[in-house]
Enzyme design. Sequence first.
Site, mmCIF file in Angstrom:
data_model
loop_
_atom_site.group_PDB
_atom_site.id
_atom_site.type_symbol
_atom_site.label_atom_id
_atom_site.label_comp_id
_atom_site.label_asym_id
_atom_site.label_seq_id
_atom_site.Cartn_x
_atom_site.Cartn_y
_atom_site.Cartn_z
ATOM 1 N N LYS A 58 0.824 -1.211 0.000
ATOM 2 C CA LYS A 58 0.000 0.000 0.000
ATOM 3 C C LYS A 58 0.857 1.260 0.000
ATOM 4 O O LYS A 58 0.481 2.277 -0.588
ATOM 5 C CB LYS A 58 -0.954 0.010 1.202
ATOM 6 C CG LYS A 58 -2.289 -0.614 0.876
ATOM 7 C CD LYS A 58 -2.254 -2.106 0.798
ATOM 8 C CE LYS A 58 -2.628 -2.785 -0.442
ATOM 9 N NZ LYS A 58 -2.482 -4.244 -0.397
ATOM 10 N N ILE A 190 -2.988 -9.547 -5.908
ATOM 11 C CA ILE A 190 -1.566 -9.241 -5.670
ATOM 12 C C ILE A 190 -0.888 -8.876 -6.999
ATOM 13 O O ILE A 190 -0.153 -7.889 -7.094
ATOM 14 C CB ILE A 190 -0.856 -10.414 -4.961
ATOM 15 C CG1 ILE A 190 -1.409 -10.546 -3.534
ATOM 16 C CG2 ILE A 190 0.662 -10.214 -4.930
ATOM 17 C CD1 ILE A 190 -0.824 -11.668 -2.698
ATOM 18 N N ASP A 318 -3.907 -17.213 7.748
ATOM 19 C CA ASP A 318 -3.777 -17.853 6.433
ATOM 20 C C ASP A 318 -3.687 -19.366 6.548
ATOM 21 O O ASP A 318 -4.106 -20.092 5.638
ATOM 22 C CB ASP A 318 -2.517 -17.338 5.713
ATOM 23 C CG ASP A 318 -2.708 -15.946 5.134
ATOM 24 O OD1 ASP A 318 -3.752 -15.325 5.409
ATOM 25 O OD2 ASP A 318 -1.802 -15.470 4.410
ATOM 26 N N HIS A 450 -22.828 15.077 2.936
ATOM 27 C CA HIS A 450 -22.829 15.526 1.530
ATOM 28 C C HIS A 450 -21.727 16.551 1.320
ATOM 29 O O HIS A 450 -21.543 17.409 2.168
ATOM 30 C CB HIS A 450 -24.181 16.148 1.184
ATOM 31 C CG HIS A 450 -24.224 16.691 -0.210
ATOM 32 N ND1 HIS A 450 -24.335 15.874 -1.320
ATOM 33 C CD2 HIS A 450 -24.138 17.975 -0.678
ATOM 34 C CE1 HIS A 450 -24.333 16.631 -2.412
ATOM 35 N NE2 HIS A 450 -24.206 17.903 -2.044
HETATM 36 C C1 LIG Z 1 1.847 -8.595 -1.564
HETATM 37 C C2 LIG Z 1 0.760 -8.891 -0.564
HETATM 38 C C3 LIG Z 1 -0.200 -7.936 -0.310
HETATM 39 C C4 LIG Z 1 -1.202 -8.192 0.607
HETATM 40 N N1 LIG Z 1 -2.138 -7.229 0.842
HETATM 41 C C5 LIG Z 1 -3.120 -7.457 1.735
HETATM 42 C C6 LIG Z 1 -4.083 -6.461 2.031
HETATM 43 O O1 LIG Z 1 -4.039 -5.362 1.472
HETATM 44 N N2 LIG Z 1 -5.037 -6.732 2.942
HETATM 45 C C7 LIG Z 1 -5.112 -7.953 3.583
HETATM 46 O O2 LIG Z 1 -5.997 -8.153 4.401
HETATM 47 N N3 LIG Z 1 -4.211 -8.916 3.324
HETATM 48 C C8 LIG Z 1 -3.222 -8.703 2.428
HETATM 49 N N4 LIG Z 1 -2.292 -9.675 2.189
HETATM 50 C C9 LIG Z 1 -2.432 -10.971 2.896
HETATM 51 C C10 LIG Z 1 -1.921 -10.846 4.327
HETATM 52 O O3 LIG Z 1 -0.569 -10.458 4.296
HETATM 53 C C11 LIG Z 1 -2.082 -12.182 5.041
HETATM 54 O O4 LIG Z 1 -3.426 -12.584 4.960
HETATM 55 C C12 LIG Z 1 -1.694 -12.049 6.508
HETATM 56 O O5 LIG Z 1 -0.367 -11.633 6.637
HETATM 57 C C13 LIG Z 1 -1.885 -13.396 7.214
HETATM 58 O O6 LIG Z 1 -1.534 -13.257 8.547
HETATM 59 P P1 LIG Z 1 -1.046 -14.509 9.398
HETATM 60 O O7 LIG Z 1 -0.926 -14.001 10.801
HETATM 61 O O8 LIG Z 1 -1.888 -15.670 9.127
HETATM 62 O O9 LIG Z 1 0.393 -14.887 8.831
HETATM 63 P P2 LIG Z 1 1.667 -14.108 8.318
HETATM 64 O O10 LIG Z 1 1.453 -12.649 8.217
HETATM 65 O O11 LIG Z 1 2.070 -14.854 7.093
HETATM 66 O O12 LIG Z 1 2.723 -14.338 9.464
HETATM 67 C C14 LIG Z 1 3.205 -15.592 9.774
HETATM 68 C C15 LIG Z 1 4.462 -15.436 10.586
HETATM 69 O O13 LIG Z 1 4.838 -16.722 11.075
HETATM 70 C C16 LIG Z 1 6.227 -16.871 10.921
HETATM 71 N N5 LIG Z 1 6.535 -18.315 10.894
HETATM 72 C C17 LIG Z 1 6.357 -19.190 9.870
HETATM 73 N N6 LIG Z 1 6.746 -20.431 10.249
HETATM 74 C C18 LIG Z 1 7.159 -20.320 11.526
HETATM 75 C C19 LIG Z 1 7.676 -21.250 12.476
HETATM 76 N N7 LIG Z 1 7.829 -22.535 12.174
HETATM 77 N N8 LIG Z 1 8.005 -20.804 13.701
HETATM 78 C C20 LIG Z 1 7.849 -19.492 14.038
HETATM 79 N N9 LIG Z 1 7.370 -18.564 13.187
HETATM 80 C C21 LIG Z 1 7.028 -18.983 11.950
HETATM 81 C C22 LIG Z 1 6.529 -16.162 9.615
HETATM 82 O O14 LIG Z 1 7.900 -15.842 9.508
HETATM 83 C C23 LIG Z 1 5.637 -14.917 9.764
HETATM 84 O O15 LIG Z 1 6.302 -13.888 10.449
HETATM 85 C C24 LIG Z 1 -1.247 -9.439 1.299
HETATM 86 C C25 LIG Z 1 -0.268 -10.407 1.051
HETATM 87 C C26 LIG Z 1 0.727 -10.135 0.134
HETATM 88 C C27 LIG Z 1 1.774 -11.182 -0.097
#
Ligand SMILES: Cc1cc2nc3c(=O)[nH]c(=O)nc-3n(C[C@H](O)[C@H](O)[C@H](O)COP(=O)(O)OP(=O)(O)OC[C@H]3O[C@@H](n4cnc5c(N)ncnc54)[C@H](O)[C@@H]3O)c2cc1C
Length: 467
Positions: A58, A190, A318, A450
């Site tokens: 963003k 994306i 996710d 408005h």
């Molecule tokens: C380019 C891009 C743009 C995006 N734009 C948007 C948007 O505008 N709006 C929106 O809602 N979503 C957006 N998303 C999606 C959003 O980033 C994800 O839905 C969100 O980050 C998911 O959150 P999470 O907490 O599930 O996991 P993540 O944010 O993926 O975090 C997971 C964390 O776990 C850590 N991890 C992984 N394995 C291990 C392990 N074994 N031990 C310890 N730590 C670990 C990783 O390193 C990471 O830090 C975008 C994604 C991308 C790639």
Amino acid sequence: MNVDKSIPKTAQLVVIGAGPGGYTAAFRAAELGLDVTLIDPEINPGGVCVYRGCIPSKALLHVARLITDTAAASAIGLNFAPPEIDLPQVRQWRDEVISKLTDALGARADKLKIRRIRGSARFKDAHTLTITTGDGQDELSFKQAIIATGSWPIRLPGTAADSARIIDSSKALAIDDIPKSLLVIGGGYIGLELGSVYSALGSKVTVVEMTDGLLPGCDRDLVSVLKRRLDNTFTEILLSTRVAGLKETKRHVQVTLEGKDGQQSQRQFGKVLVAIGRSPNSNELGLETTAIRLTDKGFIEIDGQQRSAEAHIFAIGDLAGEPMLAHKAYAEATVAAEAAAGRRALFDPRAIPAVVYTDPEIAWCGLTETAAREQKIAIKTAKLPWRGNGRALSLGRDDGMTKLIVDAKSERLLGVALVGPGAGELIAEAVLALEMAAVADDLRQTIHPHPTLSETLADAARMLIKT
Ligand SMILES: Cc1cc2nc3c(=O)[nH]c(=O)nc-3n(C[C@H](O)[C@H](O)[C@H](O)COP(=O)(O)OP(=O)(O)OC[C@H]3O[C@@H](n4cnc5c(N)ncnc54)[C@H](O)[C@@H]3O)c2cc1C
């Protein structure tokens, strides 16, 4: 910053992954009095969203918007010279945005006395983790766990992870350079967002999408408004086309494209961005040492409280299923943390909004018109073009539309969809309306300021109410 070097032997609640899901769960659980340990490879919380996703994309889309808006301003009598792009300065600004957020998240974790471990975790069994840090490996036994390890970008088979020319979204956001030409594989949000960034920065962008339309899952009438504009922004949008081969040379990527008719053509691009989807981070976690079950797509199977088949282990974000969006992760995180603290909690939203931050933006929530027609749900729709909205016209933009989808009998709102500048902000009102079980008349009778684009929601409702 308060990251523990020493790993404790036991933890009451361990949260694995500190993205939007993980840090929200850790904060809420700590607020509710649980002793929380948060594990993540980064020094501060943030995850993909803050470091490599929502936030940097963003920030760069804002840069893109300034470039395209100043270029378009000549139509209203303002002539700007084309910008000189100082790429290192743009990168620095993007990084400052990220670090302001991640520093604040780290400070909040410290204030809540959350124990933070910088490393990665893997299950040894259903009550023990093996944790790998820069100092080696250790074991941690826990009472409850919340897994929030997110997702990773899917690679095209046969492409190298370290390629400088065939890149994923993380590398695209690094903006190491601005290639003369960029092929974006994948017409999802994306690909379109990052394609818009590179196009504004000066790349000739081609998008190739395997299906017959951009943004699968989104109503076609919204997509067509966006596509009309993208047809002018991008060099080409190739639908029903697949990438049959990629060959990296010293200066280019040689791409073989194949149309619906099986005809192949060869193209050359400076870089190729692969944006074909994301896959849950579930395969490196040692889940086979537990009773946790996965879906065929690799998501952890969960119940309404985000509990996995091991009732003391929760999964959120996710990793726990579609839609893979940060705000879904936040909401699931709160449910999991509250359930872990023994509270009554259930993940049961009426509407999870989706926003595509292109220009124009697309946003929707609840039922789409396409899904309603497929499921033969009796609906009425109101579609209001923004041509007659004073605010849209005064912004020099009338290429928007507001659509309401209501139950044919009760006129209860089932879905709302918007396309136009600022649609991502406008959708919030619609989400609240759906959560509050509003009918179209509630929107009509709500006094909107408005002149604003939000008036299109009330005006669309007016179209449905004839008496
Ligand atoms: C380019 C891009 C743009 C995006 N734009 C948007 C948007 O505008 N709006 C929106 O809602 N979503 C957006 N998303 C999606 C959003 O980033 C994800 O839905 C969100 O980050 C998911 O959150 P999470 O907490 O599930 O996991 P993540 O944010 O993926 O975090 C997971 C964390 O776990 C850590 N991890 C992984 N394995 C291990 C392990 N074994 N031990 C310890 N730590 C670990 C990783 O390193 C990471 O830090 C975008 C994604 C991308 C790639």
